[in-house]
Scaffold this motif. Sequence first.
Motif, PDB file in Angstrom:
ATOM      1  N   ALA A 281      16.397  93.552  -1.770  1.00  0.00           N
ATOM      2  CA  ALA A 281      17.201  92.485  -0.617  1.00  0.00           C
ATOM      3  C   ALA A 281      16.703  91.214  -0.495  1.00  0.00           C
ATOM      4  N   PRO A 282      17.466  90.463  -0.728  1.00  0.00           N
ATOM      5  CA  PRO A 282      17.284  89.443  -0.531  1.00  0.00           C
ATOM      6  C   PRO A 282      16.773  88.253   0.174  1.00  0.00           C
ATOM      7  N   LEU A 283      16.581  87.120   0.144  1.00  0.00           N
ATOM      8  CA  LEU A 283      16.773  86.427   1.356  1.00  0.00           C
ATOM      9  C   LEU A 283      17.683  86.056   2.058  1.00  0.00           C
ATOM     10  N   GLY A 284      18.197  86.137   1.841  1.00  0.00           N
ATOM     11  CA  GLY A 284      19.381  85.649   3.211  1.00  0.00           C
ATOM     12  C   GLY A 284      20.033  84.576   2.470  1.00  0.00           C
ATOM     13  N   ALA A 285      21.566  84.158   2.923  1.00  0.00           N
ATOM     14  CA  ALA A 285      22.514  83.108   2.560  1.00  0.00           C
ATOM     15  C   ALA A 285      22.201  82.457   3.285  1.00  0.00           C
ATOM     16  N   PRO A 286      22.103  80.748   2.305  1.00  0.00           N
ATOM     17  CA  PRO A 286      21.802  79.865   3.041  1.00  0.00           C
ATOM     18  C   PRO A 286      23.301  78.750   3.192  1.00  0.00           C
ATOM     19  N   GLN A 287      23.097  77.973   3.895  1.00  0.00           N
ATOM     20  CA  GLN A 287      23.909  77.065   4.097  1.00  0.00           C
ATOM     21  C   GLN A 287      23.666  75.770   4.092  1.00  0.00           C
TER      22      GLN A 287
ATOM     23  N   THR B  39      20.560  73.357   6.818  1.00  0.00           N
ATOM     24  CA  THR B  39      19.858  73.983   7.984  1.00  0.00           C
ATOM     25  C   THR B  39      19.212  74.558   5.958  1.00  0.00           C
ATOM     26  N   THR B  40      18.204  74.733   6.868  1.00  0.00           N
ATOM     27  CA  THR B  40      17.093  75.726   5.882  1.00  0.00           C
ATOM     28  C   THR B  40      17.483  77.506   6.729  1.00  0.00           C
ATOM     29  N   VAL B  41      17.654  77.110   8.023  1.00  0.00           N
ATOM     30  CA  VAL B  41      17.906  78.645   8.145  1.00  0.00           C
ATOM     31  C   VAL B  41      18.687  79.598   7.215  1.00  0.00           C
ATOM     32  N   ARG B  42      17.996  80.484   7.476  1.00  0.00           N
ATOM     33  CA  ARG B  42      18.954  81.719   6.449  1.00  0.00           C
ATOM     34  C   ARG B  42      20.302  82.234   7.408  1.00  0.00           C
ATOM     35  N   LEU B  43      21.561  82.758   6.662  1.00  0.00           N
ATOM     36  CA  LEU B  43      22.087  83.489   7.019  1.00  0.00           C
ATOM     37  C   LEU B  43      21.379  84.972   6.840  1.00  0.00           C
ATOM     38  N   HIS B  44      21.375  86.144   8.018  1.00  0.00           N
ATOM     39  CA  HIS B  44      20.721  87.901   7.604  1.00  0.00           C
ATOM     40  C   HIS B  44      22.346  87.743   6.541  1.00  0.00           C
TER      41      HIS B  44
END
Length: 168
Positions: A51-57, A60-65
């Motif tokens: 499982a990866p860390l999540g998708a960047p956007q 922001t540094t908040v990643r998408l699940h």
Amino acid sequence: LEFRRVLFRSDVAYSVNMSDATNITLNAITNALGARAFFTTNIPAPSYGPAPLGAPQPGTTVRLHPAHNVVMGNAFWRDGELWFCNNVSPTNDPLRTVTRWYRLDVGGFPNGKASLAEWGDLDGGANTWHNHPAIGGNARGDVCVAYTQSSSNQFTSIRASKIGRAHV
């Protein structure tokens, strides 16, 4: 027991999920409204990464699940075949996700042998992540996969890809 997608055909209900990084689990319940019986089989599948860390956007540094390895969308049935999709991490780039679709030949299971007839990855390329896929088909044999795509410089957007008739 967790059923991801359930499809009823005649007197058999089918469910599919990913049991691990190299197997698809196909479940069948016969005579679901009467004296039912439960059957399960594992079908070898192409492997995928962790499982990866999540998708960047952007912004922001908040990643998408990433909803990694969860059978998603609306599985569908056509001519003895079960189609479904999920997100996986490619083994050559395990930090991101691609959309993977599958076509199972049910082979009359539980009375016959089910097998993976075909599969494919929809990959947006380096630095892109796919999430939340859904798959559908029509009577003409067309198959379409819808999914979201994002990257560090692209906001999440909805995409769709047609799987050609050569695959059907």
